[in-house]
Design a protein around this motif. Structure first.
Motif, short mmCIF file in Angstrom:
data_model
loop_
_atom_site.label_atom_id
_atom_site.label_comp_id
_atom_site.label_asym_id
_atom_site.label_seq_id
_atom_site.Cartn_x
_atom_site.Cartn_y
_atom_site.Cartn_z
N GLY A 1 1.04 -1.03 0.11
CA GLY A 1 -0.31 -0.47 -0.10
C GLY A 1 0.86 1.43 -0.22
N GLY A 2 2.24 0.80 0.54
CA GLY A 2 2.67 2.17 0.27
C GLY A 2 2.90 2.65 1.24
N PHE A 3 3.01 2.33 2.32
CA PHE A 3 3.22 2.68 3.90
C PHE A 3 4.38 2.64 4.03
N VAL A 4 5.17 3.57 4.82
CA VAL A 4 6.18 3.62 5.58
C VAL A 4 5.84 3.08 7.31
N VAL A 5 7.04 2.93 8.01
CA VAL A 5 7.05 2.67 8.86
C VAL A 5 7.48 4.37 9.78
N GLY A 6 6.41 3.95 11.27
CA GLY A 6 5.82 5.41 11.60
C GLY A 6 5.15 6.20 11.08
N GLU A 7 4.51 5.66 9.76
CA GLU A 7 3.36 6.51 9.59
C GLU A 7 1.98 6.40 10.30
#
Length: 122
Positions: free
Chosen positions: A23-29
């Motif tokens: 989904g294009g998510f990043v750690v900490g988002e």
């Protein structure tokens, strides 16, 4: 300055293998739940804010691991979460997450409220 460091961190993650989550998510988002979900460990209500912790902790590589205030660590599909409106809640502070004891108390209160509402229905 904190926002600039966070933006730099986000950009670095996007270009690395660790930043390439489903989904294009990043750690900490910060994300919000798009679904209501309940299990014997707790529950997540639609609209609740959580923090992406990384890839799924299970075998399903199509999910991301999110830490929610009550349920804690849960693996979710990208369609089950959306990006939150704020990045760090405006004041630069990370979203505070309750302790395990507080999570249990919140879950117990929600369960009791749901049971009372169900009992009150004709």
């Amino acid at each position: 300055m904190h926002v600039l460091l966070q933006e730099s961190f986000d950009e670095a993650l996007k270009g690395s293998a660790i930043g390439m989550l489903p989904g294009g998510f990043v750690v900490g988002e910060l994300v919000k739940s798009e679904i209501d979900y309940s299990c014997h460990f707790g529950q997540v209500c639609k609209g609740e804010i959580g923090i992406v912790r990384g890839p799924s902790t299970g075998r399903d590589c199509d999910r991301v691991n999110v830490d929610f205030p009550v349920l804690g660590s849960v693996n979710m599909l990208p369609r089950q979460i959306g990006r939150a409106d704020c990045h760090l809640c405006g004041n630069g502070a990370d979203v505070p997450l309750p302790s395990p004891a507080s999570r249990k108390a919140i879950y117990a209160a929600r369960t009791a409220a749901a049971a009372a509402a169900a009992a009150a229905e004709p």
